[in-house]
Design a protein around this motif. Structure first.
Motif, PDB file in Angstrom:
ATOM      1  N   VAL A 266       0.945  -1.294  -0.032  1.00  0.00           N
ATOM      2  CA  VAL A 266       0.089   0.152  -0.064  1.00  0.00           C
ATOM      3  C   VAL A 266       1.056   1.347   0.148  1.00  0.00           C
ATOM      4  O   VAL A 266       0.571   2.248  -0.846  1.00  0.00           O
ATOM      5  CB  VAL A 266      -0.951   0.063   1.338  1.00  0.00           C
ATOM      6  CG1 VAL A 266      -1.760   1.362   1.354  1.00  0.00           C
ATOM      7  CG2 VAL A 266      -2.031  -1.154   1.155  1.00  0.00           C
ATOM      8  N   PHE A 267       1.898   1.211   0.868  1.00  0.00           N
ATOM      9  CA  PHE A 267       2.706   2.392   0.987  1.00  0.00           C
ATOM     10  C   PHE A 267       3.478   2.654  -0.543  1.00  0.00           C
ATOM     11  O   PHE A 267       3.668   3.891  -0.985  1.00  0.00           O
ATOM     12  CB  PHE A 267       3.990   2.355   1.869  1.00  0.00           C
ATOM     13  CG  PHE A 267       4.880   3.365   2.123  1.00  0.00           C
ATOM     14  CD1 PHE A 267       4.312   4.512   2.686  1.00  0.00           C
ATOM     15  CD2 PHE A 267       6.044   3.180   1.544  1.00  0.00           C
ATOM     16  CE1 PHE A 267       5.600   5.727   2.642  1.00  0.00           C
ATOM     17  CE2 PHE A 267       6.964   4.170   1.576  1.00  0.00           C
ATOM     18  CZ  PHE A 267       6.655   5.251   2.260  1.00  0.00           C
ATOM     19  N   THR A 268       3.635   1.391  -1.156  1.00  0.00           N
ATOM     20  CA  THR A 268       4.468   1.758  -2.346  1.00  0.00           C
ATOM     21  C   THR A 268       3.725   2.169  -3.311  1.00  0.00           C
ATOM     22  O   THR A 268       3.852   3.199  -4.387  1.00  0.00           O
ATOM     23  CB  THR A 268       5.207   0.344  -3.052  1.00  0.00           C
ATOM     24  OG1 THR A 268       6.130  -0.085  -1.871  1.00  0.00           O
ATOM     25  CG2 THR A 268       5.774   0.753  -4.091  1.00  0.00           C
ATOM     26  N   LEU A 269       2.356   1.669  -3.433  1.00  0.00           N
ATOM     27  CA  LEU A 269       1.353   2.188  -4.410  1.00  0.00           C
ATOM     28  C   LEU A 269       1.005   3.715  -4.224  1.00  0.00           C
ATOM     29  O   LEU A 269       0.893   4.415  -5.044  1.00  0.00           O
ATOM     30  CB  LEU A 269       0.187   1.384  -4.338  1.00  0.00           C
ATOM     31  CG  LEU A 269      -0.893   1.759  -5.135  1.00  0.00           C
ATOM     32  CD1 LEU A 269      -0.765   1.686  -6.893  1.00  0.00           C
ATOM     33  CD2 LEU A 269      -2.070   0.766  -5.113  1.00  0.00           C
ATOM     34  N   THR A 270       0.591   4.059  -2.930  1.00  0.00           N
ATOM     35  CA  THR A 270       0.491   5.404  -2.657  1.00  0.00           C
ATOM     36  C   THR A 270       1.778   6.368  -3.002  1.00  0.00           C
ATOM     37  O   THR A 270       1.222   7.627  -3.505  1.00  0.00           O
ATOM     38  CB  THR A 270       0.050   5.682  -1.189  1.00  0.00           C
ATOM     39  OG1 THR A 270      -0.930   4.579  -0.690  1.00  0.00           O
ATOM     40  CG2 THR A 270      -0.169   6.984  -0.901  1.00  0.00           C
ATOM     41  N   TRP A 271       2.957   6.189  -2.894  1.00  0.00           N
ATOM     42  CA  TRP A 271       3.743   6.806  -3.236  1.00  0.00           C
ATOM     43  C   TRP A 271       3.986   7.172  -4.760  1.00  0.00           C
ATOM     44  O   TRP A 271       4.136   8.060  -5.390  1.00  0.00           O
ATOM     45  CB  TRP A 271       5.156   6.082  -2.940  1.00  0.00           C
ATOM     46  CG  TRP A 271       6.518   7.045  -3.141  1.00  0.00           C
ATOM     47  CD1 TRP A 271       7.198   6.689  -4.271  1.00  0.00           C
ATOM     48  CD2 TRP A 271       6.938   8.333  -2.583  1.00  0.00           C
ATOM     49  NE1 TRP A 271       8.198   7.557  -4.228  1.00  0.00           N
ATOM     50  CE2 TRP A 271       8.080   8.375  -3.133  1.00  0.00           C
ATOM     51  CE3 TRP A 271       6.254   9.073  -1.282  1.00  0.00           C
ATOM     52  CZ2 TRP A 271       8.762   9.848  -2.724  1.00  0.00           C
ATOM     53  CZ3 TRP A 271       7.196  10.110  -1.028  1.00  0.00           C
ATOM     54  CH2 TRP A 271       8.491  10.552  -1.621  1.00  0.00           C
ATOM     55  N   LYS A 272       3.738   6.061  -5.644  1.00  0.00           N
ATOM     56  CA  LYS A 272       3.766   6.383  -6.892  1.00  0.00           C
ATOM     57  C   LYS A 272       2.753   7.103  -7.527  1.00  0.00           C
ATOM     58  O   LYS A 272       2.759   8.072  -8.482  1.00  0.00           O
ATOM     59  CB  LYS A 272       3.765   4.787  -7.599  1.00  0.00           C
ATOM     60  CG  LYS A 272       4.713   4.101  -7.285  1.00  0.00           C
ATOM     61  CD  LYS A 272       4.761   2.665  -8.177  1.00  0.00           C
ATOM     62  CE  LYS A 272       4.624   3.109  -9.597  1.00  0.00           C
ATOM     63  NZ  LYS A 272       4.802   1.870 -10.493  1.00  0.00           N
ATOM     64  N   LEU A 273       1.373   7.029  -6.869  1.00  0.00           N
ATOM     65  CA  LEU A 273       0.249   8.002  -7.254  1.00  0.00           C
ATOM     66  C   LEU A 273       0.562   9.452  -6.788  1.00  0.00           C
ATOM     67  O   LEU A 273       0.339  10.223  -7.672  1.00  0.00           O
ATOM     68  CB  LEU A 273      -1.141   7.580  -6.530  1.00  0.00           C
ATOM     69  CG  LEU A 273      -1.639   6.174  -6.807  1.00  0.00           C
ATOM     70  CD1 LEU A 273      -2.865   5.809  -6.011  1.00  0.00           C
ATOM     71  CD2 LEU A 273      -2.097   6.341  -8.265  1.00  0.00           C
TER      72      LEU A 273
END
Length: 276
Positions: A266-273
């Motif tokens: 989740v952290f990785t996906l949020t950072w990319k968005l």
């Protein structure tokens, strides 16, 4: 006329002994009338070589040839009779060629010495003496030892007796000398160490010298017995301790692992968005 060595093989042993006895009785009442000059001395032979003693070829009308060991034509030293038969001095290695010359196969130091040939000719009996010199092989002559040695190594405890003995037979009889680590140690065919001491440990060699040359024995090295050491048990290798979990901690780790993975995703996906 000489009979070949292989002739008469069909005769019985008794017949051959009778024939040889008759030949000796007929031959020895009269000694050789004159001596022939010896041929040029043969080069020294090495053990294992073949010796060839030629008959003097300057004579004509040779009727028979006989060979003897030594300087004299003695019955007990006869190698071949005038008829070509083996005599008491025959060792099984001697043969005659077509000219009556003596051939000795695989000579040893025991074959060194003089050989006499007696020729019966139309003008009387003639004789000549030949010499054979035999050198010992490069390995030297073996010694008889007590205690026994193995590959030239003799092992004995201190204060025990050690005996080294020369056993080779050489003619003429040689003078025997012993050396210890290259220094003179004694004379005679036997060297006896009554009580072995530390000063007696080392290498012994026997030298035999006569008019034919010098012969050297194989060296024998006297040593103390080998010390037998009991084998020791190997030291066990300590492995590094491994981390092991059981019970509650193990269950907590299993439950926490998926949570950590989901949170990381989740952290990785949020950072990319956000970056987009």
């Amino acid at each position: 006329m000489r009979c070949p060595l292989g002739a008469g093989s069909g005769h019985s042993a008794a017949w051959r002994r009778l024939l040889l006895t008759g030949t000796l009785l007929a031959f020895f009442p009269c000694s050789a009338s004159s001596e022939l000059p010896s041929s040029a001395s043969l080069d020294p032979l090495t053990e294992g070589a073949d010796a060839h003693l030629p008959v003097p070829r300057s004579l004509e009308g040779v009727l028979s040839t006989s060979w003897f060991r030594g300087h004299e034509a003695r019955p007990e030293a006869m190698i071949f009779s005038p008829g070509g038969l083996p005599g008491p001095g025959h060792t099984g290695r001697e043969t005659l060629d077509t000219q009556g010359s003596l051939i000795i196969r695989n000579v040893t130091t025991r074959d060194a010495g003089s050989y006499t040939v007696v020729l019966e000719t139309s003008r009387g009996r003639r004789s000549a003496t030949e010499q054979i010199q035999v050198k010992a092989s490069s390995g030297g002559m073996l010694l008889l030892t007590f205690p026994g040695n193995k590959q030239g190594i003799l092992r004995s405890e201190l204060n025990y007796s050690v005996i080294l003995q020369w056993v080779a037979s050489i003619e003429p009889e040689p003078v025997l000398r012993w050396t210890f680590n290259g220094r003179p140690r004694g004379i005679g065919e036997r060297l006896i160490i009554q009580r072995l001491s530390l000063e007696d440990l080392g290498t012994y060699v026997c030298l035999a010298e006569n008019s034919q040359g010098m012969y050297i024995s194989q060296p024998v090295t006297v040593m103390l017995p080998q010390v037998i050491v009991d084998p020791t048990d190997p030291v066990p290798i300590k492995l590094k301790p491994t981390l092991s979990l059981s019970g509650g901690p193990a269950i907590a780790l299993i439950v926490a692992a998926p949570v950590v993975l989901v949170t990381s995703a989740v952290f990785t996906l949020t950072w990319k968005l956000r970056c987009d």
